[in-house]
Design an enzyme around this catalytic site. Structure first.
Site, PDB file in Angstrom:
ATOM      1  N   ALA A 142       0.801  -1.224   0.000  1.00 19.86           N
ATOM      2  CA  ALA A 142       0.000   0.000   0.000  1.00 19.86           C
ATOM      3  C   ALA A 142       0.832   1.271   0.000  1.00 19.86           C
ATOM      4  CB  ALA A 142      -0.949  -0.010   1.200  1.00 19.86           C
ATOM      5  N   ARG A 199       6.766   3.322   5.042  1.00 22.81           N
ATOM      6  CA  ARG A 199       6.043   3.801   3.858  1.00 22.81           C
ATOM      7  C   ARG A 199       4.560   4.020   4.151  1.00 22.81           C
ATOM      8  NH1 ARG A 199       6.000   0.546  -0.894  1.00 22.81           N
ATOM      9  NH2 ARG A 199       5.762   2.515  -2.035  1.00 22.81           N
ATOM     10  N   ASP A 249       0.631  -3.817  -5.835  1.00 23.18           N
ATOM     11  CA  ASP A 249       1.301  -2.697  -6.513  1.00 23.18           C
ATOM     12  C   ASP A 249       2.784  -2.877  -6.242  1.00 23.18           C
ATOM     13  OD1 ASP A 249       1.865  -0.379  -7.831  1.00 23.18           O
ATOM     14  OD2 ASP A 249       1.037   0.965  -6.317  1.00 23.18           O
ATOM     15  N   CYS A 291       4.713  -0.107 -12.206  1.00 22.56           N
ATOM     16  CA  CYS A 291       4.918   1.091 -13.022  1.00 22.56           C
ATOM     17  C   CYS A 291       6.188   0.885 -13.844  1.00 22.56           C
ATOM     18  CB  CYS A 291       4.991   2.358 -12.170  1.00 22.56           C
ATOM     19  SG  CYS A 291       6.190   2.314 -10.833  1.00 22.56           S
ATOM     20  N   GLY A 327      -0.632   4.925   0.274  1.00 20.32           N
ATOM     21  CA  GLY A 327      -2.074   4.739   0.257  1.00 20.32           C
ATOM     22  C   GLY A 327      -2.820   5.270  -0.950  1.00 20.32           C
ATOM     23  N   GLY A 328      -2.124   5.660  -2.008  1.00 24.08           N
ATOM     24  CA  GLY A 328      -2.815   6.204  -3.175  1.00 24.08           C
ATOM     25  C   GLY A 328      -3.848   5.259  -3.752  1.00 24.08           C
ATOM     26  N   LYS A 329      -3.472   4.003  -3.937  1.00 22.47           N
ATOM     27  CA  LYS A 329      -4.426   3.046  -4.505  1.00 22.47           C
ATOM     28  C   LYS A 329      -5.431   2.569  -3.462  1.00 22.47           C
ATOM     29  CE  LYS A 329      -1.688   1.631  -8.459  1.00 22.47           C
ATOM     30  NZ  LYS A 329      -0.567   2.577  -8.246  1.00 22.47           N
TER      31      LYS A 329
END
Length: 433
Positions: free
Chosen positions: A239, A267, A310, A363, A242-244
């Site tokens: 996570a 993080r 992610d 990404c 926490g953007g997603k």
């Protein structure tokens, strides 16, 4: 500071980055601390010059015939900013705090240097050792995609659907002149200034109220492609800030259960305030470090509807935003990331229930981290996992996106040229029922 003085400072910072092999952000911070007379506008302008220089480091050095910070800056002004030779010469005039005047050799290279015979690694400003992998992905589009990765990234925000819709946000944020993003239904694009800087969005009242988050359109689309549904139990396994997690909560309308965690507890620090501001609901499980470390998700094994991974990766898809990262990337870094991806995918496979799904996101543009990582997982879990067809993933999450992505062997690949976003990859893997 004058424009010429800012150029001198940018050359100094580039020299520091090259000598000490460290992130540009660290070098810029140290320069600012040592030159407190420089105002915020000066520091921002210098940072813009430095990052543009890093974007065009190889091609600028090629046309100038030498790889020095000064040569890179001169070449960048022509290639990236489109300045004419006389204009560049006027900035390099040798006056107080300005760079020394252009030499005859520099004037000749500036006038006649060309990329016509440059190899792809030079013309596309990329490390040559990654080109075979990128060639396999992009084919004839390799050079256009590399050049797109060398341009500045747009400034996108995601409207928080838990609080308002995009039309209402367009009205509330009219002073920022936003435009709807091409593909993400809750995204807005904020125009940048001529220097590449955008407004200070984090101090806007609407940001403080939790009405939007700063998030690239590609990241928004990756979250939508997860297919998360209201009522599901979803684990956000990596996570970070926490953007997603916030995107999942909005997608699920705060109906269901979201558990967010990360192997590195540091993080996770920003996620608590972001959840409070946005009104998103999620359970945060922070792992302990040291001898007391324990698996904070053990009670969920075999019960989760959807696990979002992610994954840690090389970030090759984000070179528009982090141009210094491509020059620090080494083959051993890729090998380390591939190992970490295998570990987190194996953990996701333990969490997901029969019939549940793993959503693997990076990404990255490198197949080693994308299709190959999924293929390795399937091999390790032979017969237990299958990949959902990419056309199905698109149909369930963002059907209109189909013409603007590459369908790879196991996933969906976004890219700057096709999608206009960072280079995100999404694969959907289902556990046998």
């Amino acid at each position: 500071m004058t424009p010429s003085a800012r150029l001198s400072a940018a050359i100094e910072v580039l020299a520091d980055i090259a000598a000490r092999r460290r992130p540009a952000a660290d070098a810029l911070k140290d320069w600012g601390l040592a030159h407190r007379f420089a105002g915020s506008g000066d520091r921002a302008a210098i940072a813009s010059l430095v990052y543009d220089g890093l974007r065009r480091r190889a091609s600028a050095a090629w046309i100038m015939g030498e790889d020095t910070p000064r040569a890179v800056m001169i070449g960048m002004l022509r290639l990236q900013r489109g300045l004419a030779a006389p204009t560049i010469g006027g900035l390099f005039d040798g006056s107080r705090f300005a760079p020394e005047p252009l030499s005859g050799h520099e004037q000749e290279r500036l006038a006649n240097g060309t990329l016509d015979d440059a190899p792809p690694a030079i013309a596309g400003d990329a490390p040559d050792w990654v080109l075979p992998s990128l060639q396999g992905l992009f084919g004839d589009d390799l050079l256009p995609e590399l050049r797109a990765l060398g341009r500045r990234a747009p400034l996108d925000i995601r409207i928080n659907g838990l609080k308002l819709d995009r039309d209402a946000a367009l009205s509330r944020l009219a002073h920022l002149s936003p435009e709807p993003t091409p593909h993400a239904p809750m995204g807005l694009r904020i125009p940048l200034g001529e220097d590449g800087r955008g407004p200070a969005l984090h101090v806007e009242p609407e940001f403080i109220e939790g009405l939007y988050e700063i998030q690239d359109e590609g990241s928004q689309l990756a979250t939508r492609l997860s297919g998360a549904q209201p009522g599901e139990t979803v684990v956000d396994l990596c996570a970070g800030g926490g953007g997603k997690t916030l995107g999942l909560a909005a997608l699920m309308r705060n109906q269901g259960r979201i558990i967010a965690t990360d192997a590195d507890p540091r993080r996770l620090a920003p996620i608590h305030e972001r959840l409070r501001r946005s009104g998103a609901e999620a359970e945060i499980r922070t792992p302990r470090v040291g001898r007391a470390r324990a698996d904070v998700l053990e009670d969920l094994d075999g019960t989760v509807d959807r696990v979002l991974v992610d994954a840690p990766c090389t970030g090759t898809g984000t070179w528009r935003r982090n141009p210094d990262a491509k020059w620090r990337l080494r083959p051993n870094s890729l090998a380390l990331r591939v190992s970490e991806q295998a570990q987190v995918l194996d953990r996701a496979a333990q969490l997901v229930r029969p019939g549940g799904r793993i959503v693997y996101i990076t990404c990255s543009l490198l197949p080693e981290e994308n299709d190959d990582a999924v293929a390795s997982l399937l091999k390790r879990r032979l017969g237990n996992l299958t990949v959902i067809d990419s056309s199905t993933v698109l149909a369930e999450g963002a059907s209109a996106l189909a013409p603007f992505v590459r369908l790879t062997r196991h996933g969906v690949q976004m890219s700057p040229v096709l999608t206009g976003t960072d280079g995100f990859y999404v694969s959907m893997i289902e556990r046998a029922g």
